[in-house]
Design a protein around this motif. Sequence first.
Motif, PDB file in Angstrom:
ATOM      1  N   LYS A 197      -3.875  -2.131 -40.248  1.00 13.71           N
ATOM      2  CA  LYS A 197      -4.140  -1.333 -39.067  1.00 13.71           C
ATOM      3  C   LYS A 197      -2.802  -0.932 -38.462  1.00 13.71           C
ATOM      4  CE  LYS A 197      -6.238  -2.315 -34.728  1.00 13.71           C
ATOM      5  NZ  LYS A 197      -7.383  -2.147 -33.979  1.00 13.71           N
ATOM      6  N   GLY A 198      -2.653   0.320 -38.116  1.00 17.35           N
ATOM      7  CA  GLY A 198      -1.437   0.768 -37.444  1.00 17.35           C
ATOM      8  C   GLY A 198      -1.534   0.479 -35.964  1.00 17.35           C
ATOM      9  N   VAL A 199      -0.460  -0.020 -35.371  1.00 19.20           N
ATOM     10  CA  VAL A 199      -0.492  -0.368 -33.957  1.00 19.20           C
ATOM     11  C   VAL A 199       0.754   0.198 -33.280  1.00 19.20           C
ATOM     12  CG1 VAL A 199      -0.508  -2.250 -32.297  1.00 19.20           C
ATOM     13  CG2 VAL A 199      -1.731  -2.508 -34.441  1.00 19.20           C
ATOM     14  N   LEU A 200       0.563   0.800 -32.105  1.00 19.87           N
ATOM     15  CA  LEU A 200       1.704   1.365 -31.385  1.00 19.87           C
ATOM     16  C   LEU A 200       2.205   0.401 -30.324  1.00 19.87           C
ATOM     17  CD1 LEU A 200       0.652   5.069 -30.872  1.00 19.87           C
ATOM     18  CD2 LEU A 200       2.511   4.190 -32.308  1.00 19.87           C
ATOM     19  N   ALA A 201       3.502   0.369 -30.154  1.00 22.25           N
ATOM     20  CA  ALA A 201       4.108  -0.502 -29.144  1.00 22.25           C
ATOM     21  C   ALA A 201       3.475  -0.248 -27.786  1.00 22.25           C
ATOM     22  CB  ALA A 201       5.604  -0.235 -29.081  1.00 22.25           C
TER      23      ALA A 201
END
Length: 509
Positions: free
Chosen positions: A333-337
Motif C-alpha cells: 500500500k502506498g502511504v503519504l507522509a
Amino acid sequence: MAQPLARDVAEEIAKLHGVCIRPVALRRLDMTTGKSEVVDVPCGSPLESKCPPCAKRNRQLRMAQCREGWHLDEEPIITPDEATDGQRCLVEFRADMQAKRDTEEKASGDTSDLDAVLTGLDIEINEAGMRGNVLGRTASKRVRSTKRRQDAPDLPKRKMDSTTLGRTFEAADGRTYRPSLFVTLTLPSYGKVMNGAPVDPDMYDYVRAARDALHFSKLVDRFVQNLRRVAGYDVQYFATVEPQKRLAPHLHMAVRGTLPRAEMKQIAAATYHQVWWPQADEARFEGDRLPIWNDGYVDPDTGEVLPTWDEALDQLGDEPMHVIRFGDQVDVKGVLAGSPDADQCIRYLSKYLTKSLGETLDGQAQREHAARFVDALRYEPCSPTCPNWLRYGVQPKNAKPGMVPGCCRSKAHKPEHLGYAGRRVLVSRKWSNKTLAEHKQDRRTWVLEALGQADEPTDPHRYVWQPVRPGDPEVAPIGVRLLRSIAERQRWRAHLRRLEELSATPQAA
Ligand SMILES: [Zn+2]
Ligand SMILES: [Zn+2]
C-alpha cells in the motif's frame, strides 16, 4: 483470605492508572549522599504480557518511534566517508548482519545461516573493489559446499546509492510528495481455514506451519536483504511480527521510500530461506528408549556414540531440512507522509503488540487448533541446542547431561509464542535518529518540562543498583507498593492538570 483479594483490587486500580503491576524492587545506593533505599522500577516486560500497563506504554513508544522515522526527509546519520556510496552500504549492511550474528551467538542460537550471509557479503565487498575482510576475522567458519550456499534469487539489481531516503515527487501545484510503503507479508496456506481454525485438522500441515514459524525471522532477514538489492538504496523499515487468526506469524512493515508494487511482489515471491539442519522427520529414539549420557549421548541399546552437532552438519545431504517462503498474499500500500492513512497504518502496525502470539484465541475450534500447533512444536527442534535433536539421533550442540526430547524450555515451544521466539518489533538501524531509550527520554523530558523542572542528566555513576534479597524487610507487600505507585501517579497527573489550567488562564489580569 482477605489479602489476595486486596491485591487483586490494587492490581485493577494500577491498570486503570497505567502503573506497572509487576514492579521490580531494587536497592539503590546513592554514592553522593550515601543513602540506601529500596525503590520500585517498572518491570518493562513489553511483550511477555504479564504487565498490561507496561505493554501499553511500550506500544505508545513504538508508535512514536514508527511515526518519527517513516517519512524522514533528512538522512538520519551523516558520516563522511571516502569509500563509494555502494561500498559504504555494503559494509554497513555487513555490520548490521554481524551484530545480528553476535547476538544470536550470545543466545547460543544457530549462527550458521548468518555466517553464510556474512561469507556472501564478504565476497560482494571484495567484488566491489575493497580489499581484505572488514573484520579481519580469525575464528574458523564452517565451510559449506557451494550447493548449500544460500544463493541470491534472480532479481533485478540496482546500483547502490548510500541514501536511506525515498524519492520525492513534485506535484503540479508545487507541493512535494514523499510516498512510502506499508507492506504485509504472510506465510503460505497449510490447509483451508475458517474463523481461524482448519476446516479439516487432519489435512492441515502442522509440521510445515511449525517449521515456518520457527524460521520466520530468517525469512524476514532475507526479504530485507533482497529488498535493498533491488531498491538500490539503504531501505529503512519498522516492522512488527503479529499473529494471524490461523496462528501463523505475519509481518507488517513500514518501509521508507517507494518501489513499484509489482517489484515488491516479485521480491516477496523470489525470497526464500533454506534450513541446513539434520532431518527431523523420523524419530530414532522415543518413549522409554532414549539416548543415555555417557560423556556424550549414546544409543541405549548398542552404546554407539551419536553424531555430535558438527558431525551431523558435515554429513548433511544435498536437500535442506526445510525451505521457507512467503505465501501469495502480499499486500502493498502506498502511504503519504502526514496523511490520516499513515496514522492508521501506524496504529495497525502496533495493534497486537500488547498481546503474545498465542493470546488471541477465540472459541473452542481455535483453542483446539492452538493445542495441535503446540503438539506439532513439541518435538520440532527449535535451534541447534534443542534437546529434541536426541529424538532424531543427533547430539544437540553443547550437549550436556539431563537433556530430554520433548522437554525443551526454549520460548519457541510455548503456547504463548507458537514457534516464533524472535523479537516482535524489528527496526532498521537508520530508521530514526533515536533509539527507543531516547524516545523514552523524550517523554520524560516532556513531562518534566510541563512540571517546570529541569531535566538534568543524572550522573551515570551516582547510583549503584543491587538486587533485593528475598524476604528483605524493607520491601513492602505488593499491594502496598502498587497503591504507593498509584498515589504517586495521581500526584503527577494533578500537578500536570494544574499547570494546564494555569497556562489556559489569561495572565494579564
Ligand atoms: Zn510492568
Ligand atoms: Zn527447543
